[in-house]
Design a protein around this motif. Structure first.
Motif, PDB file in Angstrom:
ATOM      1  N   SER A  15       0.088   9.282  66.471  1.00 37.88           N
ATOM      2  CA  SER A  15       0.839  10.457  66.043  1.00 37.88           C
ATOM      3  C   SER A  15       0.224  11.166  64.828  1.00 37.88           C
ATOM      4  N   VAL A  16       0.160  12.495  64.906  1.00 34.97           N
ATOM      5  CA  VAL A  16      -0.286  13.281  63.754  1.00 34.97           C
ATOM      6  C   VAL A  16       0.897  13.725  62.909  1.00 34.97           C
ATOM      7  N   SER A  17       2.108  13.511  63.408  1.00 37.39           N
ATOM      8  CA  SER A  17       3.316  13.922  62.688  1.00 37.39           C
ATOM      9  C   SER A  17       4.541  13.460  63.470  1.00 37.39           C
ATOM     10  N   PHE A  24      -1.883   9.730  61.587  1.00 33.80           N
ATOM     11  CA  PHE A  24      -3.310   9.601  61.906  1.00 33.80           C
ATOM     12  C   PHE A  24      -3.914  10.949  62.265  1.00 33.80           C
ATOM     13  N   ARG A  25      -5.022  11.265  61.656  1.00 34.57           N
ATOM     14  CA  ARG A  25      -5.695  12.525  61.998  1.00 34.57           C
ATOM     15  C   ARG A  25      -7.190  12.311  62.134  1.00 34.57           C
ATOM     16  N   ALA A  26      -7.701  12.754  63.267  1.00 41.38           N
ATOM     17  CA  ALA A  26      -9.128  12.602  63.524  1.00 41.38           C
ATOM     18  C   ALA A  26      -9.891  13.852  63.094  1.00 41.38           C
ATOM     19  N   THR A  84     -12.164  14.859  49.443  1.00 44.61           N
ATOM     20  CA  THR A  84     -11.484  13.909  48.555  1.00 44.61           C
ATOM     21  C   THR A  84      -9.978  13.928  48.786  1.00 44.61           C
ATOM     22  N   ARG A  85      -9.496  14.774  49.712  1.00 44.34           N
ATOM     23  CA  ARG A  85      -8.053  14.894  49.910  1.00 44.34           C
ATOM     24  C   ARG A  85      -7.599  14.592  51.335  1.00 44.34           C
ATOM     25  N   HIS A  86      -8.547  14.239  52.196  1.00 45.23           N
ATOM     26  CA  HIS A  86      -8.193  13.938  53.585  1.00 45.23           C
ATOM     27  C   HIS A  86      -8.536  12.499  53.939  1.00 45.23           C
ATOM     28  N   ALA A  87      -7.599  11.837  54.590  1.00 41.85           N
ATOM     29  CA  ALA A  87      -7.855  10.502  55.109  1.00 41.85           C
ATOM     30  C   ALA A  87      -7.521  10.505  56.595  1.00 41.85           C
ATOM     31  N   SER A  88      -8.094   9.567  57.332  1.00 39.51           N
ATOM     32  CA  SER A  88      -7.822   9.499  58.764  1.00 39.51           C
ATOM     33  C   SER A  88      -6.492   8.807  59.026  1.00 39.51           C
ATOM     34  N   GLU A  89      -6.097   7.955  58.085  1.00 36.41           N
ATOM     35  CA  GLU A  89      -4.790   7.309  58.164  1.00 36.41           C
ATOM     36  C   GLU A  89      -4.106   7.507  56.827  1.00 36.41           C
ATOM     37  N   PHE A  90      -2.958   8.139  56.830  1.00 41.63           N
ATOM     38  CA  PHE A  90      -2.230   8.349  55.570  1.00 41.63           C
ATOM     39  C   PHE A  90      -0.745   8.218  55.855  1.00 41.63           C
ATOM     40  N   TRP A  91       0.055   8.276  54.822  1.00 43.33           N
ATOM     41  CA  TRP A  91       1.504   8.122  54.996  1.00 43.33           C
ATOM     42  C   TRP A  91       2.187   9.451  54.721  1.00 43.33           C
ATOM     43  N   PHE A  95       2.720  26.096  66.210  1.00 44.77           N
ATOM     44  CA  PHE A  95       3.538  26.791  67.212  1.00 44.77           C
ATOM     45  C   PHE A  95       5.035  26.751  66.948  1.00 44.77           C
ATOM     46  N   TYR A  96       5.487  25.760  66.195  1.00 43.01           N
ATOM     47  CA  TYR A  96       6.937  25.551  66.049  1.00 43.01           C
ATOM     48  C   TYR A  96       7.563  26.346  64.902  1.00 43.01           C
ATOM     49  N   MET A  97       6.757  27.095  64.162  1.00 39.79           N
ATOM     50  CA  MET A  97       7.295  27.783  62.985  1.00 39.79           C
ATOM     51  C   MET A  97       8.019  29.072  63.382  1.00 39.79           C
ATOM     52  N   GLY A 155      -3.885  20.197  45.261  1.00 46.24           N
ATOM     53  CA  GLY A 155      -3.816  21.307  46.208  1.00 46.24           C
ATOM     54  C   GLY A 155      -2.543  21.247  47.018  1.00 46.24           C
ATOM     55  N   GLU A 156      -2.680  21.330  48.344  1.00 49.86           N
ATOM     56  CA  GLU A 156      -1.487  21.320  49.205  1.00 49.86           C
ATOM     57  C   GLU A 156      -0.827  19.943  49.180  1.00 49.86           C
ATOM     58  N   LEU A 157       0.347  19.891  48.573  1.00 50.54           N
ATOM     59  CA  LEU A 157       1.094  18.630  48.513  1.00 50.54           C
ATOM     60  C   LEU A 157       2.068  18.538  49.677  1.00 50.54           C
ATOM     61  N   ILE A 158       2.630  19.689  50.021  1.00 52.13           N
ATOM     62  CA  ILE A 158       3.673  19.732  51.048  1.00 52.13           C
ATOM     63  C   ILE A 158       3.399  20.905  51.979  1.00 52.13           C
ATOM     64  N   GLY A 159       3.647  20.684  53.282  1.00 54.41           N
ATOM     65  CA  GLY A 159       3.619  21.784  54.239  1.00 54.41           C
ATOM     66  C   GLY A 159       4.900  21.733  55.046  1.00 54.41           C
ATOM     67  N   GLY A 160       5.560  22.858  55.167  1.00 55.28           N
ATOM     68  CA  GLY A 160       6.819  22.843  55.916  1.00 55.28           C
ATOM     69  C   GLY A 160       7.155  24.209  56.469  1.00 55.28           C
ATOM     70  N   ALA A 208      15.120  23.275  59.529  1.00 58.20           N
ATOM     71  CA  ALA A 208      13.863  23.364  58.792  1.00 58.20           C
ATOM     72  C   ALA A 208      13.447  21.974  58.324  1.00 58.20           C
ATOM     73  N   GLY A 209      12.214  21.872  57.869  1.00 59.57           N
ATOM     74  CA  GLY A 209      11.743  20.574  57.378  1.00 59.57           C
ATOM     75  C   GLY A 209      10.380  20.723  56.740  1.00 59.57           C
ATOM     76  N   PHE A 210       9.892  19.630  56.218  1.00 60.01           N
ATOM     77  CA  PHE A 210       8.543  19.673  55.640  1.00 60.01           C
ATOM     78  C   PHE A 210       7.905  18.294  55.729  1.00 60.01           C
ATOM     79  N   GLY A 211       6.624  18.255  55.470  1.00 61.50           N
ATOM     80  CA  GLY A 211       5.901  16.990  55.400  1.00 61.50           C
ATOM     81  C   GLY A 211       5.192  16.888  54.071  1.00 61.50           C
ATOM     82  N   ASN A 255      -9.502  11.221  43.972  1.00 61.95           N
ATOM     83  CA  ASN A 255     -10.038  10.925  45.297  1.00 61.95           C
ATOM     84  C   ASN A 255      -9.014  10.118  46.097  1.00 61.95           C
ATOM     85  N   ILE A 256      -8.698  10.612  47.289  1.00 60.66           N
ATOM     86  CA  ILE A 256      -7.658   9.982  48.110  1.00 60.66           C
ATOM     87  C   ILE A 256      -8.007   8.531  48.441  1.00 60.66           C
ATOM     88  N   ARG A 257      -9.311   8.204  48.436  1.00 63.72           N
ATOM     89  CA  ARG A 257      -9.731   6.834  48.732  1.00 63.72           C
ATOM     90  C   ARG A 257      -9.267   5.842  47.675  1.00 63.72           C
TER      91      ARG A 257
END
Ligand code: 4AD
Ligand code: MG
Length: 455
Positions: free
Chosen positions: A199-201, A223-225, A231-238, A355-357, A377-382, A421-424, A439-441
């Protein structure tokens, strides 16, 4: 029974002249002829305890050779030391070795680079810096649960394996038991009988639950491939994804702002030593920055206004700011500097959002919000969600999204659908923001990024 050093630190007066037993790991051992000092850390507190041992102890010689990293048990008396940096020390009567360490122990008491420590992610929590980072990560996670639970939100465990692409961006890790076999276009032989991915979300499932419980949140691995080595992107994050029914974009922003402030307030109450450490050694001025956030109201600008600000300021951006286009990292940085703190960017061009916005009345922008903060930078997107079935279907087909696995999502618009509405929020981005770590690592216990999956 051994006592936790956190308890000693919280209430050292009470333990004055008492015998205690402490388990922990040797951070440093300095011995002289007649006596020696061990810096002992048991992991329950950020601070180490200074243990003093003397040559009158029968195993003095052995103790003086205890290596950094060893696990030991100390029995001794708590002696208050008001004239010293630490409020007390422990005068040992007995010290035993539980587990030896070797001379090549990587975490010697000296400065290590973050890169070196990343290669030793199984041991780096034994340094001050990482010990503080991962305690803060735990505390922040708990604060997030507190925030939502205190407000009656229902915690939803969204599935990790899904058949839909919640963000429509195609950045998914496939889940298959056909690996190594001939690539299949027809997934009917595969485990789930269809194409599945990590899942990406959890948003789409959260929407379903919000339309039964009103207020829900997810908090789980994501998970995002995306093959972006930043320094701000990981393939697995929470990610934490609240979803609220009978609510619009303004309610959404209010929730996000309240949550961010709640987390910071909670940190000031629970992690004073850690924050002081970060303020001194990682980001000078961190504490003031965070205090200021508590006292301010977050700025709000439309995407159009944001681009205008960027254009007007005529800084030499590497990526030219253009109306209708996404913000680059340097733009985000500029905007948070410009507003001197967190800023919501709202009303994004529909072409660059999911698409859902919900489509705004101008038919050009969507009711989306990104919260930008200095440093991460971007902490939240919703966003507010498109609750009108005809609009949603139009968007899905405009974007060429295969909607056969979205039938249930569309159902939500047929049976009691309402404005919602919601956010991540990426947990790691939040930890970076409150620790100053860049660094996200270094805020993920065992980071997974492109070409890296160790430990
Ligand atoms: O902006 P994003 O992609 O939004 C969503 O996934 C929506 N479904 C959220 C929602 O409305 N329920 O991601 C949300 C946040 C980002 O703002 C960022 O903090 C974090 O997740 N994030 C990442 N963090 C680390 N590594 C990555 N690759 C991330 N991608 C997103
Ligand atoms: Mg986003």
């Amino acid at each position: 029974m051994a006592i936790e050093t956190k308890k000693l630190y919280l209430d050292f007066q009470r333990f004055k002249d008492q015998e205690v037993e402490i388990n922990g790991w040797v951070r440093n051992n300095r011995s002289q002829k007649e006596f020696g000092f061990i810096d002992l850390n048991d992991g329950t507190a950020f601070e180490t305890v200074q243990v003093v041992y003397e040559s009158t102890m029968e195993n003095f010689k052995e103790i003086s050779k205890f290596r950094v990293g060893s696990a030991i048990t100390v029995k001794g008396k708590v002696v208050l030391t008001p004239e010293m940096k630490q409020p007390f020390e422990v005068k040992a009567t007995q010290i035993n070795l539980d587990g030896d360490s070797l001379d090549d122990y990587p975490i010697q008491p000296k400065r290590h680079t973050r890169e070196f420590l990343r290669e030793n992610a199984h041991l780096r929590m034994r340094t001050n810096l990482f010990n503080a980072v991962f305690r803060v990560r735990s505390v922040v996670s708990y604060a997030i649960h507190k925030f939502f639970q205190e407000r009656g939100f229902v915690y939803l465990h969204a599935p990790i394996i899904t058949a839909s692409d919640a963000e429509g961006a195609g950045e998914m890790f496939q889940v298959t038991t056909l690996a190594g076999k001939k690539p299949e276009e027809n997934y009917s032989n595969d485990f789930f009988g269809k194409k599945a991915n990590l899942s990406v979300s959890g948003q789409l499932q959260a929407e379903a639950y919000a339309l039964a419980y009103k207020n829900v949140y997810t908090f789980g691995p994501t998970f995002r491939a995306e093959n972006s080595n930043t320094t701000r992107h990981a393939s697995e994050f929470w990610m934490i994804e609240p979803e609220i029914a009978f609510a619009d974009i303004n309610d959404d922003m209010k929730l996000a702002e309240d949550m961010v402030k709640f987390i910071i307030r909670d940190l000031f109450e629970t992690c004073e030593s850690e924050l002081n450490f970060f303020d001194q050694f990682v980001e000078k001025g961190l504490i003031n920055k965070l205090k200021k956030v508590l006292d301010s109201k977050f700025a709000v600008v439309t995407h159009k206004e944001a681009i205008n600000i960027l254009i007007k300021n005529e800084k030499d951006f590497e990526t030219k700011p253009v109306h209708g286009q996404d913000l680059a990292t340097e733009h985000e940085k500029f905007l948070t500097k410009h507003f001197d703190g967190p800023v919501f960017v709202i009303d994004w061009p529909k072409e660059i959002k999911a698409f859902y916005m919900r489509l705004n009345d101008d038919q050009k922008t969507v009711a989306a919000m990104d919260l930008l903060v200095p440093g991460s930078g971007e902490l939240i997107g919703g966003s507010q969600r498109e609750e009108r079935l005809d609009y949603l279907e139009k968007r899905i087909s405009e974007l060429g999204i295969d909607d056969k696995d979205l039938w249930w999502y569309k159902d939500l618009r047929k049976y009691g659908g309402c404005k919602h509405a919601g956010f991540g929020m990426g947990l790691e981005r939040m930890i970076m923001y409150v620790t100053g770590i860049d660094n996200i690592r270094d805020v993920l216990p065992f980071p997974r990024t492109p070409k890296k999956c160790d430990f």
